[in-house]
Write a protein that holds these residues in place. Sequence first.
Motif, short mmCIF file in Angstrom:
data_model
loop_
_atom_site.label_atom_id
_atom_site.label_comp_id
_atom_site.label_asym_id
_atom_site.label_seq_id
_atom_site.Cartn_x
_atom_site.Cartn_y
_atom_site.Cartn_z
N ARG A 179 0.81 -1.21 0.13
CA ARG A 179 0.15 0.08 -0.05
C ARG A 179 0.99 1.16 0.17
N TRP A 180 1.89 1.32 0.84
CA TRP A 180 2.66 2.47 1.06
C TRP A 180 4.03 2.32 0.37
N GLU A 188 0.16 7.99 6.91
CA GLU A 188 -1.05 7.59 6.64
C GLU A 188 -1.47 6.38 7.47
N LEU A 191 -2.14 7.14 10.96
CA LEU A 191 -3.44 8.02 10.88
C LEU A 191 -4.51 7.03 10.97
N THR A 192 -4.48 6.06 10.29
CA THR A 192 -5.54 4.90 10.38
C THR A 192 -5.27 4.22 11.66
N THR A 194 -4.43 5.28 14.58
CA THR A 194 -4.81 6.28 15.64
C THR A 194 -6.82 6.11 15.71
#
Lengths: 249, 194
Positions: A179-180, A188, A191-192, A194
């Motif tokens: 994905r990254w 990101e 973020l997801t 958290t």
Amino acid sequence: MILNYDFTFLALLLAPARGESVTCRHRCHVVPTRRCMCEQSPALEQAADTSVILTYWQLEDKVRDEKGIARLKAAIVKCLLSGAYRKAAARQPEFAGVVCAQLEELRRLEQERCACVDRPADAFARLLVAAAPALPDEGQRRAMEQLLYHLGRWIYLVDARDDLQEDLKSGGYNPVALRWGDAPEDTELDLTLTHSVSLMRSAAALLELGRQTEIVENVLNYGLPAVQKAVPSGQWKQMQKHKIWSNKA
Amino acid sequence: MNDPYSVLGVSPNASDEEVKRAYRELARKYHPDNYQNNPLADLAEEKMKAVNEAYDAIQKQRQGGGGTYGSQSASYSSSGTKDPAFARIRSAVSAGDLQLADRLLSEISDHGAEWHFLSGAVAYRRGWLDEARQHYQIACQLDPGNMEYRQALAMMNNAGGGFSSYGTGGGMSDCCTTYLCLRCLCPFDGGLFC
């Protein structure tokens, strides 16, 4: 032998909110020279069964996928665990069925090399939801399911980030890398993760956890964010290597 | 109704100040702002209602005054769309029928801004947070002026809002202030989430 912090936390969630805790003193099954205080509770038994069932199927996976020494090791441990698995699966047949089905789904996504982090995380998260206690109150059940779902999602993604370098070397499936990229910036992902912790905390606030409330809140407010921060920086691996959080004196 | 003192977690001998403090703490914990877009928003609303009723009952018993915090409904709405196909999808998401919503979405060939927004809503309800955020990003790129889409993406970029920072109430000092600030930022009511 296969107890870890994830299942200790699960035992806390499965424990009833009210009632006296019954403790006893036993010899440790792994190190019989030590005598330990332990709590006798159906919640701990259930969490232990959950752990045995999940470990057994993960070993089955390794026997299927690994080669050489790793495969042999997995086959031996699986063989040693088979008696305990039979007993645990007889006590929790539904959970054993869900684990088998969800790990099959995970295997399918790995073979497809699914680049979406949510789908494989969902397959793992559903495993923990299946471990939820049968709470009579509908609201409490929904809150517990949300907490366990996002705990499972969080564990899966943190674990994938922790395994990133090893998977890149071995060519193993890693949804975070797909994905990254091979050197993710982690913004990101953070973020997801958290967001999942936020949904866990909002669910925990609605649960009647009784004497477990403070420790569950502590894990959600401080424990998970600390691990989430330590994993990408490599500190988590160092902590485990040097057994900084070991319970040994 | 349960004993109002046990609802607030205080003794009947608690001082007015202690009752007020317990009430404020619970009101902050269950405030609708902490549960915006959260699948458990209805449960938090019930808790908030019980806390408000308990506080009012104690105030009446003690012949005092003081208002209670407002509780905003977190119901879903189909007012954000004019297209009947999308209205059906919104209703399905509201009812929690994600399979139906998925099927209806798959029948639409034009993957425009609203399609992505609703796909994001379905993913969000499933707990697929990364996929939801990606859909909201595309929806905002395709229709940058749409406040509903921007609001959803802002919520994802804020990791869910309310409980994302540590400390009850998202670390804000006063939940009324939080509420007012959020209302200023989100001028449109009746969206898919709030």
